[in-house]
Design an enzyme around this catalytic site. Structure first.
Site, short mmCIF file in Angstrom:
data_model
loop_
_atom_site.label_atom_id
_atom_site.label_comp_id
_atom_site.label_asym_id
_atom_site.label_seq_id
_atom_site.Cartn_x
_atom_site.Cartn_y
_atom_site.Cartn_z
N TYR A 222 -12.79 -5.40 -3.51
CA TYR A 222 -12.73 -4.96 -2.01
C TYR A 222 -14.28 -4.98 -1.48
CZ TYR A 222 -7.80 -3.67 -2.79
OH TYR A 222 -6.43 -3.80 -2.82
N HIS A 352 13.57 -9.90 -4.83
CA HIS A 352 12.52 -9.14 -4.28
C HIS A 352 11.72 -10.42 -3.34
CE1 HIS A 352 10.01 -5.90 -2.88
NE2 HIS A 352 9.16 -6.88 -2.80
N ALA A 353 11.79 -10.28 -2.05
CA ALA A 353 11.25 -11.24 -1.05
C ALA A 353 9.77 -11.53 -1.66
CB ALA A 353 11.28 -10.79 0.44
N HIS A 382 7.12 -11.02 7.74
CA HIS A 382 6.29 -10.85 7.00
C HIS A 382 6.09 -11.96 5.97
CE1 HIS A 382 4.23 -7.80 3.89
NE2 HIS A 382 4.78 -8.83 3.12
N GLU A 383 6.91 -12.39 5.39
CA GLU A 383 6.74 -13.64 4.33
C GLU A 383 6.23 -14.79 5.16
OE1 GLU A 383 6.99 -12.96 1.44
OE2 GLU A 383 7.94 -11.16 1.75
N HIS A 386 2.39 -14.81 5.06
CA HIS A 386 1.66 -15.29 4.05
C HIS A 386 1.42 -16.66 3.86
CE1 HIS A 386 1.74 -11.23 1.71
NE2 HIS A 386 2.79 -11.31 1.81
N GLU A 410 -1.14 -8.82 3.44
CA GLU A 410 0.07 -8.19 3.71
C GLU A 410 0.44 -7.86 5.20
OE1 GLU A 410 2.15 -8.20 1.44
OE2 GLU A 410 1.06 -8.61 -0.18
N TRP A 482 4.88 10.68 -12.06
CA TRP A 482 5.42 9.94 -10.62
C TRP A 482 6.00 10.98 -9.78
CZ3 TRP A 482 5.51 5.52 -8.51
CH2 TRP A 482 6.52 5.06 -7.66
N ARG A 486 5.29 11.93 -5.87
CA ARG A 486 6.16 11.69 -4.85
C ARG A 486 6.14 12.76 -4.03
NH1 ARG A 486 9.58 7.20 -3.67
NH2 ARG A 486 11.39 7.54 -5.07
N HIS A 510 7.27 -3.67 -8.02
CA HIS A 510 5.64 -3.83 -7.99
C HIS A 510 5.16 -3.48 -9.40
CE1 HIS A 510 6.82 -4.42 -3.94
NE2 HIS A 510 5.81 -5.37 -3.84
N ARG A 519 -2.59 -2.57 -1.41
CA ARG A 519 -2.55 -3.49 -0.41
C ARG A 519 -1.61 -3.43 0.89
NH1 ARG A 519 -0.49 -8.83 -3.90
NH2 ARG A 519 -2.29 -8.08 -5.04
N TYR A 520 -0.47 -2.42 0.51
CA TYR A 520 0.55 -2.50 1.38
C TYR A 520 0.08 -1.15 2.26
CZ TYR A 520 3.18 -5.51 -1.24
OH TYR A 520 3.86 -6.74 -2.02
O1 X8Z Z 1 6.87 -6.56 -1.38
C1 X8Z Z 1 7.02 -6.40 -0.48
C2 X8Z Z 1 6.93 -7.81 0.69
C3 X8Z Z 1 6.74 -9.03 -0.44
S1 X8Z Z 1 5.02 -8.91 -0.68
C4 X8Z Z 1 8.55 -8.04 0.64
N1 X8Z Z 1 6.65 -5.58 0.42
C5 X8Z Z 1 6.39 -3.91 -0.11
C6 X8Z Z 1 7.81 -3.65 -0.74
O2 X8Z Z 1 8.78 -4.09 -0.55
O3 X8Z Z 1 7.69 -2.70 -1.42
C7 X8Z Z 1 6.60 -5.15 2.06
C8 X8Z Z 1 6.41 -3.66 2.45
C9 X8Z Z 1 6.11 -3.01 1.08
ZN ZN Z 2 3.92 -9.41 1.25
#
Ligand code: X8Z
Ligand code: ZN
Length: 610
Positions: A222, A352-353, A382-383, A386, A410, A482, A486, A510, A519-520
């Site tokens: 960063y 997962h997208a 969102h996608e 990218h 993101e 964890w 939370r 993830h 990053r999110y």
């Molecule tokens: O993983 C994602 C995207 C792909 S980079 C769909 N996101 C995080 C998640 O789903 O946990 C977007 C928001 C947070």
């Molecule tokens: Zn993303």
């Protein structure tokens, strides 16, 4: 190179992709024994970029196939490609050390620095250990992608994550919700032991590259010291915490009204299965339980899309249409041919997208199991954010083909989605009239349930991983740590007793897929900062939640200019180019939701008085 925004090699671009390099077999100009020169460094980095690109592309292709066709064979192929690419990048990074101490031109110095940080998953130099690590990495992602819950045993009907997420979003029966939650959370314990080994080997790789552990390596990307970055995250979290607390209190009170005292306590954490999402990370799916008696916008995008029989491709077309309205090019033909839009019935895929950039030129794709609803409408933007970023920085040399920092990658598509206002939907004829300002509370609440609710989750996932990588949390405490996080950050509780036989962090994509998560969190701060700046650029003066940059080519130019910089400059420079600001700043999200915060606090007071 690609990078699905979620991929393992995430090497270079994170997900957005992978990297490649060839090993210059110990020769890159500077002969052994002789002293390396600036000219040697220039030649080295030019060659290294070529190698980096080559291995990245190779890894991405293998990874694309593996996550589109999960089988034992594709896992092996993907693991091999990953191994090759990690080995190459690591060797190049090591070789670049011979230029340490030379007074290099800034461009060369920056590229060498980026090369050393390019791996999301570093591996030990020992070939057996490296092979073991890449095998585990790929197999955990596959196990997540293929994970199912079979309530009646293996011979009965099984539910995929998508089926279970639908229950979490739509059911209002606490027992059914709990069952779906528990069902999905029995997938991850199967790779808990693998994760322990994964941590050990990845840390070993990171240490061989000169970092304290893998978490420290991630935090080093960063343009500031790793500790300063952790402090920056905490600073931003403290800025937004009061807003989250207000939303949490209101949400808990409304859930109590719906489910009663026996299910939802008056104070303290909210049970995690009641928030409309498997990870309680975005709460927009329970908007119907939260909506104000007056001030609801009166339309439901999910219903509108469904009633028009919108299909997956049309959903993506809406997203593309926004970008082209800003002056971006149409998506290439290959995007439409090669992307995955719907869940195949005959095989396992990673649903997962993700967004990919396979060749670091024009071969961009998304992979997503699209459902026709508002959530996926937003995720498509969102996608595509990218993909448009990837295409914008494609002319840069390969080590610069990335976002300014990973939060920027993101944030772009989300920034566009903030412009999906009632006015915009009317322009598309998706709604027939624009609700007046009385609907603002409903609009703000709907959005806050996704964007504000997400903040503590976005922060804590890597709090957990940083502790695991540093050894502060050992394998015997994975689950305990964890749930402590939370509870501390999200103020939610597990739906039932949990133990160290569980692996609840691993139930999140993830973690299983080794994608950094800070990053999110950054993206959720940055997207409001970007939106505020772009609306300012458009000369817009009204409330920010009604601003849409749709169709504004001048604003599009401003955005494009930042995207085209890639990672060629430290991120504050990119931020300055677009916003005039050089710090990440949560005042944009706070100001955006300020009227809602006042309203939430009033409501909570009234409800508490009853
Ligand atoms: O993983 C994602 C995207 C792909 S980079 C769909 N996101 C995080 C998640 O789903 O946990 C977007 C928001 C947070
Ligand atoms: Zn993303």
């Amino acid at each position: 190179m690609t990078l699905s925004i979620l991929n393992h090699i995430k090497s270079r671009n994170g997900w957005w992709l992978v990297s490649a390099l060839v090993l210059m077999a110990g020769c890159s100009g500077a002969g052994s024994g002789s002293k390396a020169t600036v000219a040697d460094a220039e030649k080295f980095i030019a060659d290294a970029e070529k190698r980096y690109l080559a291995v990245t592309i190779n890894e991405s292709r293998a990874s694309w196939i593996q996550s589109n066709f999960i089988t034992d064979d594709t896992e092996v192929i993907a693991a091999n490609a990953k191994e090759e690419s990690i080995k190459t990048v690591k060797e190049l990074a090591e070789e670049s050390r011979k230029f340490d101490g030379l007074n290099l031109p800034p461009d060369v110095a920056r590229k060498i620095k980026l090369l050393k940080l390019a791996l999301v998953l570093p591996a030990p130099g020992n070939p057996e250990e490296r092979e073991k690590l890449t095998k585990i990495a790929v197999s955990m992602e596959s196990a997540y992608g293929a994970g199912k819950y079979c309530p009646d045993g293996d011979n009965g009907k099984c539910l995929s994550l998508g089926d279970l997420e639908k229950i979490m979003a739509e059911s209002r029966n606490p027992e059914e919700l709990k069952k779906a939650w528990l069902g999905w959370h029995q997938v991850a314990p199967k790779y808990r032991k693998d994760y322990v080994q994964f941590v050990e080997l990845a840390n070993k790789g990171a240490r061989e590259m000169g970092f304290k552990d893998l978490g420290a390596m991630w935090r080093s990307n960063y343009d500031m010291e790793p500790d300063a970055f952790a402090a920056e995250m905490e600073r931003l979290w403290q800025q937004v915490k009061p807003l989250y607390d207000s939303l949490h209190a209101y949400t808990r009170a409304k859930l109590r009204q719906k489910y009663g005292d026996a299910v939802v306590p008056a104070t303290g954490p909210i049970p995690a299965h009641l928030l409309g999402n498997m990870w309680s990370q975005q709460w927009g799916n329970v908007y119907d339980l939260m909506k104000p008696p007056t001030g609801d916008p009166g339309y439901d995008l999910t219903q509108i899309l469904k009633s028009r029989n919108t299909d997956a491709r049309q959903m993506v077309k809406y997203g593309e249409g926004f970008f082209t309205s800003l002056g971006f090019e149409a998506l290439p033909e290959t995007f439409w041919k090669r992307s995955l839009f719907t869940k195949p019935q005959d095989r396992d895929v990673v649903c997962h997208a993700s967004a990919w950039d396979i060749d670091s030129q024009k071969d961009v794709r998304i992979k997503m199991c699209i459902n026709i609803n508002e959530e996926d409408f937003t995720t498509i933007h969102h996608e595509l954010g990218h993909n448009y970023y990837q295409m914008a920085y494609a002319p840069k040399s390969s080590l610069y083909q990335n976002s300014a920092n990973d939060g920027f990658h993101e944030a772009i598509g989300d920034t566009i989605a903030l412009s999906v206002t009632p006015e915009y939907l009317k322009q598309l004829s998706l709604i027939s009239s624009v609700p007046d300002e009385k609907a603002d509370i409903g609009l703000l609440l709907r959005l806050a349930l996704d964007k504000v609710a997400f903040l503590p989750f976005g922060y804590l996932v890597d709090q957990w991983r940083w502790k695991v990588f540093s050894g502060e949390v050992g394998p015997g405490d994975y689950n305990k740590a964890w749930w402590e996080l939370r509870e501390k950050y999200q103020n939610i509780s597990a739906p039932g007793p949990r133990s160290e036989n569980d692996f609840d962090a691993g139930a999140k994509y993830h973690v299983a897929g080794n994608t950094p998560y800070a990053r999110y969190f950054l993206a959720h701060i940055l997207q409001f900062q970007f939106h505020r700046a772009l609306c300012r650029e458009a000369g817009y003066k009204g409330p920010l939640n009604r601003c849409s940059i749709y169709g504004n080519k001048q604003v599009g130019e401003k955005l494009k200019a930042m995207l085209a910089m890639g990672q060629s400059q430290p991120w504050p420079e990119a931020l300055k180019a677009m916003t005039g600001e050089d710090k990440m700043d949560a005042t944009a999200i706070i100001d955006y939701f300020a009227p809602l915060k006042t309203w939430l606090d009033e409501q909570s007071k009234t409800m508490a008085g009853k």
